[in-house]
Design a protein around this motif. Structure first.
Motif, PDB file in Angstrom:
ATOM      1  N   ILE A 156       0.857  -1.196   0.000  1.00 41.11           N
ATOM      2  CA  ILE A 156       0.000   0.000   0.000  1.00 41.11           C
ATOM      3  C   ILE A 156       0.888   1.240   0.000  1.00 41.11           C
ATOM      4  CG2 ILE A 156      -0.296   0.160   2.519  1.00 41.11           C
ATOM      5  CD1 ILE A 156      -3.336   0.791   1.888  1.00 41.11           C
ATOM      6  N   GLY A 157       0.351   2.356  -0.480  1.00 44.69           N
ATOM      7  CA  GLY A 157       1.120   3.601  -0.516  1.00 44.69           C
ATOM      8  C   GLY A 157       2.308   3.460  -1.438  1.00 44.69           C
ATOM      9  N   ASP A 160       2.785   0.424  -3.530  1.00 39.90           N
ATOM     10  CA  ASP A 160       1.704   0.136  -4.471  1.00 39.90           C
ATOM     11  C   ASP A 160       1.656   1.143  -5.625  1.00 39.90           C
ATOM     12  OD1 ASP A 160      -0.947  -0.935  -5.346  1.00 39.90           O
ATOM     13  OD2 ASP A 160      -1.640   1.015  -4.661  1.00 39.90           O
ATOM     14  N   LEU A 161       1.502   2.430  -5.300  1.00 36.20           N
ATOM     15  CA  LEU A 161       1.209   3.412  -6.346  1.00 36.20           C
ATOM     16  C   LEU A 161       2.302   3.528  -7.391  1.00 36.20           C
ATOM     17  CD1 LEU A 161      -0.456   6.309  -4.340  1.00 36.20           C
ATOM     18  CD2 LEU A 161      -1.447   5.108  -6.273  1.00 36.20           C
ATOM     19  N   SER A 188      -4.152  -3.642  -2.518  1.00 41.23           N
ATOM     20  CA  SER A 188      -3.628  -2.624  -1.605  1.00 41.23           C
ATOM     21  C   SER A 188      -4.569  -2.293  -0.462  1.00 41.23           C
ATOM     22  CB  SER A 188      -3.302  -1.349  -2.388  1.00 41.23           C
ATOM     23  OG  SER A 188      -4.425  -0.913  -3.125  1.00 41.23           O
ATOM     24  N   ASN A 189      -5.833  -2.023  -0.759  1.00 42.36           N
ATOM     25  CA  ASN A 189      -6.757  -1.459   0.217  1.00 42.36           C
ATOM     26  C   ASN A 189      -7.095  -2.468   1.322  1.00 42.36           C
ATOM     27  OD1 ASN A 189      -8.777   0.089   1.459  1.00 42.36           O
ATOM     28  ND2 ASN A 189      -9.501   0.858  -0.510  1.00 42.36           N
ATOM     29  N   THR A 218       2.950  -3.422   8.296  1.00 38.51           N
ATOM     30  CA  THR A 218       1.873  -2.592   7.746  1.00 38.51           C
ATOM     31  C   THR A 218       0.546  -3.347   7.813  1.00 38.51           C
ATOM     32  OG1 THR A 218       3.522  -1.760   6.204  1.00 38.51           O
ATOM     33  CG2 THR A 218       1.231  -1.142   5.772  1.00 38.51           C
ATOM     34  N   GLU A 220      -2.578  -3.025   6.587  1.00 39.03           N
ATOM     35  CA  GLU A 220      -3.288  -3.376   5.363  1.00 39.03           C
ATOM     36  C   GLU A 220      -2.615  -4.559   4.667  1.00 39.03           C
ATOM     37  OE1 GLU A 220      -2.635  -0.260   6.241  1.00 39.03           O
ATOM     38  OE2 GLU A 220      -4.269   1.088   5.659  1.00 39.03           O
ATOM     39  N   ALA A 350      -1.504   9.845 -10.034  1.00 33.46           N
ATOM     40  CA  ALA A 350      -1.765   9.377  -8.655  1.00 33.46           C
ATOM     41  C   ALA A 350      -0.450   9.113  -7.925  1.00 33.46           C
ATOM     42  CB  ALA A 350      -2.629   8.118  -8.674  1.00 33.46           C
ATOM     43  N   GLN A 353       0.976  12.472  -7.108  1.00 33.93           N
ATOM     44  CA  GLN A 353       0.187  13.042  -6.012  1.00 33.93           C
ATOM     45  C   GLN A 353       0.758  12.582  -4.672  1.00 33.93           C
ATOM     46  OE1 GLN A 353      -3.955  11.495  -5.553  1.00 33.93           O
ATOM     47  NE2 GLN A 353      -4.534  13.606  -5.961  1.00 33.93           N
ATOM     48  N   GLN A 354       1.059  11.294  -4.587  1.00 41.52           N
ATOM     49  CA  GLN A 354       1.663  10.768  -3.375  1.00 41.52           C
ATOM     50  C   GLN A 354       3.064  11.330  -3.174  1.00 41.52           C
ATOM     51  OE1 GLN A 354       3.206   6.741  -3.601  1.00 41.52           O
ATOM     52  NE2 GLN A 354       2.754   6.433  -1.443  1.00 41.52           N
ATOM     53  N   GLU A 358       2.921  13.898  -0.126  1.00 39.44           N
ATOM     54  CA  GLU A 358       3.423  13.272   1.105  1.00 39.44           C
ATOM     55  C   GLU A 358       4.808  13.812   1.457  1.00 39.44           C
ATOM     56  OE1 GLU A 358       3.744   8.901   1.239  1.00 39.44           O
ATOM     57  OE2 GLU A 358       2.877   8.984   3.244  1.00 39.44           O
ATOM     58  N   VAL A 500       0.889  10.943   8.983  1.00 42.21           N
ATOM     59  CA  VAL A 500       0.045   9.757   8.833  1.00 42.21           C
ATOM     60  C   VAL A 500      -0.129   9.019  10.168  1.00 42.21           C
ATOM     61  CG1 VAL A 500       0.882   9.518   6.463  1.00 42.21           C
ATOM     62  CG2 VAL A 500       1.851   8.068   8.245  1.00 42.21           C
TER      63      VAL A 500
END
Lengths: 528, 528
Positions: A156-157, A160-161, A188-189, A218, A220, A350, A353-354, A358, A500
């Protein structure tokens, strides 16, 4: 000269920059008789054959001269050198920041944890390449002796992205060039419907699952691992023969017989900067072969090398960063749109964006002191031409100005096209990019105010011949380095993410049944 | 009382509202001894069992009282009634705005083009239902007499984002409930790699393609149609046996033997408002059956009915709209994030981005006069918990405050879950939503400023038991009506999109070889 870390508003060049608010009209510059010259001149080569063109940005030689002063006064390339040479740049977590060492030969050897870190990263790449080769050749197979055909990344995060965006960016290129090896999927979710849907459409017996978590804790990711293990067991398969891990050597996933193999990263590479580490390396090497991943790294290395250049006109990441500072802190624009004219880059915005939000969504400087200026903008975007039929209305005629980052390629990836009204789709795609840049910059007066365009919307254009692995690597490294340079300008730590933590902590409070007050009332709304 | 259309800054209630800047601390309200009461009280039922909770918004009874005055002074529900009763609300294009008639019995009969429009829309729904039933039953089959298994929508913007987001929202629900009929795919971008990739993975012989273009002249859509026809012919298939159209009755696609069937819409339903028309109806009815689409419409109708209520505390779309006005025009927040805690809503934020930014990204009022206040914000978002590991850092600790719209469900769609550390994934998902709301609102002081959270980040929560067709319909209509009400408040025309025209025009200039100056220079960069 020794490096000093000063807040942006302490710099004399910044005060000079403030005096240049609205100094340049892009409408005027691009309507001018010499406009074509400007388009040719305001251009910098990037790595791997990419070009950064900033002719439609609100800069001229005067603004650029002050940005050059700012780069020097803030010691931006010195700070980059300090980074890849192993200084503790991540002041919050007191860590070095070493993702550049995954992909090149910049700087000195960096020793940590009893090892030369460059050697460590390169050795892990070799181990991954070897593993991928064995999977592709059939030296590593499933219990029935059959080849694996699918790879599923669980993360995730940052786990993942980036890898997901990179996979999508190269999937059709690989299929067209015969380098495609295995289909990749991603879970991921923590929403159980995510894992359920992916697993339902996956041929489990021929799948390798990559569990990606630096800490190995982690929530998730461990939860989704459990989903996968359940599914494998229900299918009569032995999970340890289908799962590998990408993790740190100190995590519970390391040296653990539950995994067929493990590849290692460390605390010096943040999740959002990990696409060029084993986090991206394992899935991309399995999907496309190690040679493709190596080309991706070479493209990133080319861009990293350019980022060491003190001359801002020869350093595209630095220049892009500085123009962004001008837009954010002088022009006061709140957001930036990333607009790739390439369906392959559908998830690239996306990832950015992270990467950007972040890294630079911070309100204290690298020493923990409050700062008095704005930092990272909101980043959003969708591929063109889709976005043109969606949110571009606001970009053209809304009340706020949103700077734009276009990305375009001369050729498509699949090599398949059709001629309609005397032009190919690829030509139409390119024509739309150029048309949009000019429409945003110059606008158009109309006797009907509803059909008038004020223009003065600044944009830049990054372009190359085709989106290949090396081009993608350079594109990614460009934005990583841009974000890093902006963090240096703002004097913030772009490499931690304390923001976070509070949510995680409160979620644990809820799960332990200890919520009270408003938090408890909210949990009751959802019957928790 | 006759309706008057005044700019927002002419309203006395708006001046009152301006005096209430920073009037409410959500940190204080949600830390207070009565906070749990507030969470229960600041709540409105929506349609289909959804609830809108605004306890973490920066409002109190005083602010709400002024918002109520604003709603009355701006005659917002009267303007909604005028809309569904057929006034020419789209002043730019001089058209009525009738999407509400697709889904309910609000208001009077509306006559246009020689027909009762409600009857017209409902009749098209019946024709679609009948067609879908025949495809599912095998009364309509391919040339070999085999059933169709896949439906591919070809459209862009409003003909793509809404239907795609709705399909993804219900796909796993339909699979879990046994109502899943056909897989749906979507082709939108003029990038030839988009169509190539979709067609490569599609079983053409068993696919129905839906060409969606109101005018029948959308360049991207016609280009992609050509891709599809080429592929069908190469596969030895007759295109007219595999293609249907959703278009206006005056378009070249209407009454055309090249299509197996055509379903009709008209100029009174804008693309971004067309998910409940045939544009969404054809693909959703084929994918899930007409009953599912009907339930979706019923949910939307329930929400529409609530939107007629003059009492803002009983009208969730109106209340959400007014709070958004307060955030945008009084608090000066530049963006809003949409955060669905449901993987099924992965593309819902992209649809809302279009709906909101294309509707309200305007700088002139409905009469074409310049306005002196900001209109639509930037809209962006990704599903939680994914976003928590990405851009939430900036939302928590960045220098700008971004209002948040959470969406959550008590139950998942697939009914599959796993217990880790004593809780299911679904419980973890819900715990994270509630934790985030509180973290954003209340923050947390820490002796380390880097670990401090200022809080005061306002959010709302929309929630329901499960994401079903009727819930999805109500959710969609909520946002459509919210955007409409905000457009009324800003006195702009939310139903045209002149901002997309200039780029189209300049692209044609490029394609005709008539570009000059800077535009020509840009085309040379891309070898056009």
């Amino acid at each position: 000269m020794a490096i000093t870390w000063e807040n942006l508003d302490k710099l004399s060049s910044y005060k000079k920059l403030q005096s240049l608010k609205n100094a340049v009209s892009v409408k005027k510059e691009l309507s001018d008789a010499n406009a074509a010259e400007r388009v040719k001149k305001y251009s910098v080569p990037m790595g791997a054959g990419l070009t950064y063109n900033y002719a439609a940005k609100q800069v001229d030689d005067k603004v650029l001269a002050v940005l050059k002063e700012l780069a020097a006064e803030a010691q931006l390339t010195e700070k980059f050198a300090a980074t890849y040479n192993g200084e503790v740049i991540n002041t919050g977590e007191k860590r070095m920041v070493l993702h550049h060492l995954c992909r090149g030969q910049l700087g000195n050897n960096v020793m940590a944890d009893g090892a030369n870190k460059r050697d460590f990263y390169i050795n892990e790449q070799k181990r991954i390449a070897d593993f991928a080769e064995k999977v592709h050749s059939g030296a590593i197979v499933n219990a029935k002796g059959e080849k694996f055909t699918t790879v599923v990344q669980i993360g995730i995060g940052g786990s993942d992205l980036g890898p997901r965006a990179m996979y999508l960016a190269l999937e059709n290129w690989a299929k067209a060039t015969g380098t495609f090896k295995m289909e990749a999927k991603f879970i991921s979710n923590v929403d159980p419907d995510d894992a359920t849907a992916v697993l339902k459409s996956t041929d489990l017996a021929h799948s390798i699952f990559i569990l990606v978590s630096k800490s190995g804790t982690t929530l998730e990711t461990l939860t989704n691992e459990s989903f996968v293990k359940d599914a494998l067991k229900k299918a009569g398969l032995e999970p340890s023969k289908h799962m590998i891990a990408v993790t740190s050597e100190t995590s519970p996933l390391a040296h653990n017989p539950d995994y067929l193999e493990a590849f290692y990263m460390d605390d010096y590479i943040g999740g959002r900067y990990s696409s060029t580490s084993g986090v991206g390396g394992a899935v991309l090497s399995l999907a496309f072969g190690a040679k493709v991943f190596d080309d991706f790294l070479k493209g990133a290395a080319e861009e990293d090398k350019l980022a060491t250049n003190e001359d801002i006109l020869k350093n595209p990441a630095l220049l892009d960063a500085l123009i962004g500072i001008y837009e954010r802190n002088v022009q006061n624009y709140p957001a930036t749109a990333v607009l790739p004219y390439s369906q392959a880059l559908s998830r690239f915005p996306a990832h950015l964006q992270q990467l950007d939000m972040e890294s630079n969504g911070k309100s204290v400087n690298r020493f923990g002191d409050a700062i008095d200026y704005v930092t990272g903008p909101v980043i959003f975007g969708e591929p063109g031409t889709n976005g043109q039929h969606s949110f571009y209305q606001l970009l053209h005629q809304g009340t706020d100005i949103i700077p734009l980052q276009f990305i375009a390629f001369k050729e498509n990836q699949a090599g398949n096209d059709v001629v309609i009204e005397d032009s190919t789709s690829q030509t139409k795609l390119g024509a739309n990019v150029t048309a949009q840049i000019m429409a945003f910059a110059c606008g158009k007066a109309d006797s009907d105010p509803n059909k008038s365009f004020a223009g003065e919307r600044p944009s830049s254009l990054i372009y190359a011949k085709q989106l290949t692995p090396s081009v993608l690597g350079a594109l990614l490294a460009h934005f990583e380095n841009k974000v890093m340079f902006q963090g240096f300008v703002w004097n913030i730590n772009s490499f931690d993410q304390e923001g976070v933590q509070l949510g995680k902590k409160l979620a644990k409070t809820v799960l332990s049944g200890k919520a009270d007050g408003a938090l408890k009332a909210y949990t009751e709304l959802l019957d928790l």
